[in-house]
Write a protein that holds these residues in place. Structure first.
Motif, PDB file in Angstrom:
ATOM      1  N   MET A 160     -29.945  32.547   7.299  1.00  0.00           N
ATOM      2  CA  MET A 160     -28.858  31.849   7.989  1.00  0.00           C
ATOM      3  C   MET A 160     -29.172  31.762   9.478  1.00  0.00           C
ATOM      4  SD  MET A 160     -24.788  32.727   8.252  1.00  0.00           S
ATOM      5  CE  MET A 160     -24.460  32.331   6.552  1.00  0.00           C
ATOM      6  N   VAL A 161     -29.064  30.548  10.041  1.00  0.00           N
ATOM      7  CA  VAL A 161     -29.215  30.338  11.477  1.00  0.00           C
ATOM      8  C   VAL A 161     -27.893  30.666  12.148  1.00  0.00           C
ATOM      9  CG1 VAL A 161     -29.650  28.639  13.277  1.00  0.00           C
ATOM     10  CG2 VAL A 161     -30.967  28.560  11.150  1.00  0.00           C
ATOM     11  N   GLU A 162     -27.924  31.459  13.196  1.00  0.00           N
ATOM     12  CA  GLU A 162     -26.709  31.789  13.943  1.00  0.00           C
ATOM     13  C   GLU A 162     -26.758  31.139  15.321  1.00  0.00           C
ATOM     14  OE1 GLU A 162     -25.645  35.859  14.081  1.00  0.00           O
ATOM     15  OE2 GLU A 162     -25.459  36.052  11.900  1.00  0.00           O
ATOM     16  N   THR A 163     -25.650  30.560  15.729  1.00  0.00           N
ATOM     17  CA  THR A 163     -25.584  29.863  17.000  1.00  0.00           C
ATOM     18  C   THR A 163     -24.159  29.927  17.531  1.00  0.00           C
ATOM     19  OG1 THR A 163     -26.157  27.781  18.100  1.00  0.00           O
ATOM     20  CG2 THR A 163     -25.067  27.617  15.963  1.00  0.00           C
ATOM     21  N   ASP A 164     -23.979  29.574  18.791  1.00  0.00           N
ATOM     22  CA  ASP A 164     -22.621  29.523  19.345  1.00  0.00           C
ATOM     23  C   ASP A 164     -21.890  28.255  18.905  1.00  0.00           C
ATOM     24  OD1 ASP A 164     -22.665  31.953  20.725  1.00  0.00           O
ATOM     25  OD2 ASP A 164     -23.585  31.058  22.501  1.00  0.00           O
ATOM     26  N   VAL A 165     -22.600  27.113  18.989  1.00  0.00           N
ATOM     27  CA  VAL A 165     -21.968  25.824  18.690  1.00  0.00           C
ATOM     28  C   VAL A 165     -22.860  25.050  17.729  1.00  0.00           C
ATOM     29  CG1 VAL A 165     -21.124  23.640  19.621  1.00  0.00           C
ATOM     30  CG2 VAL A 165     -20.841  25.752  20.946  1.00  0.00           C
ATOM     31  N   ALA A 166     -22.271  24.542  16.649  1.00  0.00           N
ATOM     32  CA  ALA A 166     -22.956  23.629  15.740  1.00  0.00           C
ATOM     33  C   ALA A 166     -22.320  22.249  15.890  1.00  0.00           C
ATOM     34  CB  ALA A 166     -22.850  24.111  14.300  1.00  0.00           C
ATOM     35  N   ILE A 167     -23.132  21.251  16.191  1.00  0.00           N
ATOM     36  CA  ILE A 167     -22.652  19.880  16.379  1.00  0.00           C
ATOM     37  C   ILE A 167     -23.078  19.064  15.171  1.00  0.00           C
ATOM     38  CG2 ILE A 167     -22.707  17.842  17.854  1.00  0.00           C
ATOM     39  CD1 ILE A 167     -23.542  19.724  20.163  1.00  0.00           C
ATOM     40  N   VAL A 168     -22.111  18.481  14.499  1.00  0.00           N
ATOM     41  CA  VAL A 168     -22.395  17.678  13.306  1.00  0.00           C
ATOM     42  C   VAL A 168     -22.364  16.210  13.709  1.00  0.00           C
ATOM     43  CG1 VAL A 168     -21.761  17.184  10.928  1.00  0.00           C
ATOM     44  CG2 VAL A 168     -21.274  19.439  11.894  1.00  0.00           C
ATOM     45  N   GLY A 169     -23.538  15.574  13.700  1.00  0.00           N
ATOM     46  CA  GLY A 169     -23.651  14.179  14.099  1.00  0.00           C
ATOM     47  C   GLY A 169     -24.320  14.046  15.444  1.00  0.00           C
ATOM     48  N   ALA A 170     -25.408  13.260  15.501  1.00  0.00           N
ATOM     49  CA  ALA A 170     -26.161  13.092  16.753  1.00  0.00           C
ATOM     50  C   ALA A 170     -26.116  11.646  17.217  1.00  0.00           C
ATOM     51  CB  ALA A 170     -27.605  13.557  16.572  1.00  0.00           C
TER      52      ALA A 170
END
Length: 392
Positions: free
Chosen positions: A1-11
Motif C-alpha cells: 500500500m502506498v501512503e501519502t498525505d493527499v491522493a488526487i483522482v483525475g489529472a
C-alpha cells in the motif's frame, strides 16, 4: 500500500494544478490518472481575466502563458452589427496543451499513478483507494478532480442531481479565413427562434478556432444539417455573420458536446473534497466553467488543505469549511444563475426579452462611445462598412 498525505483522482486541469500547488508546498501527493499525457478535448480553450487571476494566485501563470496565443481588442457584435471593441487581453490555448503545460510543472516528488480508482473507503482519519490493478493508496485526504467522470461518487453515497438535462450544445472546429479584420470576435444570436446564444472566433497556436453555443437538442434537424454542412447550417442560424468574417472554411472535425447542469449532493463527507465539474457543472455559454474549477483548486490548495493537514483528522466538518468558502460559494452561485439566465435571455420571445437584447446592444455601443474607441475604417464597398453604426 502506498501512503501519502493527499491522493488526487483525475489529472485534468484542476487535478494537475492541485498536484503542482501541493507538491511545491512539500505535501506528499499521489496523482491518479490512466493517461500519462492529457489528450485533446473540447473544453476550456481560453485564458481570460478570471482564469489568469486564479492561475497567478496558484503561482503558475507566468509559466503557462508562453504556450498560449495572446490577443486583444475583442470585437462584440449584436443583432447583425458591430457594437463594441473591448480593450481586453486574452490567450488562446488548446485544452490538451493547457493541461500538459501544467503537468510539466508538477514536482518530481509527486507520485503519478497511471490507473483508475475501482473503489474507496472513507473515515475521519485516513482514506483507502483501491485501483483497478488491485493496488491500494492510503491518504489523509482525497481530492476528486474527475470532471464529468465522477461515477465513483455513487459508491460513497454521493448523488449527482440533474438541474437541467441537455441544457446546451457546444460546437467547435478549426477554420481558415482570409484577412479577418479582428483577432477575436464574439457574435450573438440574431433571432431567438434560431436558438443560438453566440459564436466566438479566436486564435490558437494551430490557427483560427470557432466555437458556437446553442440550445438545440442533439436530435434537432439543424444539428443533423450542421454535421453534414457546418457552414451552411451556421449561415442559416446567423445569416449576417459573413458580413464580419467573410466565408469561413472548416478545417478538420466538428466536435459537438451536450452539456447537462449537474450538482453533487451529500458532498460534505470525511476525507474527500470535490473540485470543478466533479462538484457541479456549468454551461459554457456562461463562460464560468473553467474559472469555477480553477478557483476551487486555488482556494482548496492555498487555504484549506494546509490548514487541514496541520491538525489531526480529516472529518466532515473540515471538508464542509471548503464548501462554505465565501469565494467558492459566490462563484458557484454566479455560475448557476448565469447559466440559467443566459438560456432564458437567448430564447425569450416576449417584448420584454426583446427589449433586454436591444438594451445589451445599446449598452455595448454606449461603452464603446465612452471609451472613445472608434470602429476601424473598412473599404467603401465592404458589406461590413454598410452595416457599421456610427459611434462618433
Amino acid at each position: 500500500m502506498v501512503e501519502t498525505d493527499v491522493a488526487i483522482v483525475g489529472a485534468g486541469l484542476a487535478g494537475s494544478l492541485a498536484a503542482t500547488m501541493l507538491g511545491r508546498r512539500g505535501v506528499s501527493v499521489a496523482l491518479i490518472d490512466p493517461f500519462e499525457h492529457a489528450r485533446p478535448d473540447f473544453r476550456c480553450e481560453k485564458i481570460e481575466d478570471r482564469h489568469a487571476d486564479s492561475l497567478a494566485k496558484a503561482g503558475v501563470l507566468d509559466e503557462i502563458l508562453p504556450a498560449a496565443r495572446r490577443y486583444e481588442n475583442v470585437w462584440v457584435a449584436r443583432l447583425g452589427r458591430l457594437a463594441e471593441i473591448k480593450p481586453i487581453v486574452e490567450y488562446g490555448i488548446a485544452y490538451g496543451d493547457f493541461v500538459n503545460g501544467i503537468r510539466r510543472l508538477i514536482p518530481s516528488e509527486v507520485v503519478f499513478v497511471h490507473n483508475k480508482v475501482a473503489s474507496l473507503s472513507l473515515t475521519p482519519e485516513r482514506q483507502t483507494l483501491t485501483l483497478l490493478s488491485g493496488d491500494q493508496i492510503s491518504a489523509r485526504l482525497i481530492i476528486g478532480a474527475t470532471g464529468l467522470g465522477a461515477g465513483f461518487l455513487d459508491r460513497i453515497d454521493m448523488h449527482r442531481r440533474e438541474i437541467s438535462k441537455c441544457h446546451s450544445l457546444s460546437i467547435g472546429f478549426d477554420a481558415d479565413s482570409e484577412n479577418l479584420p479582428f483577432d477575436s470576435l464574439t457574435y450573438f444570436g440574431e433571432d431567438p427562434s434560431h436558438r443560438v446564444a453566440y459564436i466566438t472566433l479566436f486564435p490558437l497556436a494551430s490557427g483560427l478556432r470557432v466555437n458556437i453555443f446553442t440550445y438545440h437538442d442533439l436530435d434537432d434537424p439543424w444539428v443533423r444539417r450542421l454535421r453534414i454542412s457546418p457552414m451552411e447550417a451556421i449561415a442559416e442560424a446567423l445569416p449576417r455573420l459573413e458580413r464580419l468574417t467573410g466565408r469561413l472554411r472548416v478545417r478538420g472535425a466538428v466536435k459537438i458536446r451536450p452539456v447537462d447542469l449537474i450538482a453533487t449532493e451529500n458532498a460534505a463527507q470525511p476525507g474527500i473534497a470535490l473540485v470543478g465539474d466533479a462538484f457541479s457543472t456549468a454551461c459554457p455559454v456562461s463562460g464560468t466553467g473553467a474559472s469555477k474549477a480553477l478557483l476551487d483548486t486555488e482556494r482548496l490548495c492555498n487555504v484549506h488543505v494546509p490548514n487541514w493537514l496541520s491538525t489531526p483528522g480529516m472529518d466532515a466538518d473540515k471538508i464542509a469549511a471548503f464548501y462554505r468558502d465565501p469565494l467558492k460559494t459566490a462563484c458557484d452561485a454566479h455560475s448557476l444563475k448565469t447559466s440559467l439566465f443566459a438560456k432564458r435571455s437567448t430564447l425569450g420571445q416576449t417584448a420584454l426579452w426583446s427589449a433586454f437584447r436591444w438594451g445589451c446592444y445599446a449598452g455595448s455601443l454606449g461603452r464603446n462611445l465612452v471609451e472613445h474607441r472608434r470602429f476601424p475604417r473598412m473599404p467603401a464597398n465592404s458589406a461590413l462598412q454598410s452595416e457599421m453604426p456610427a459611434n462618433h
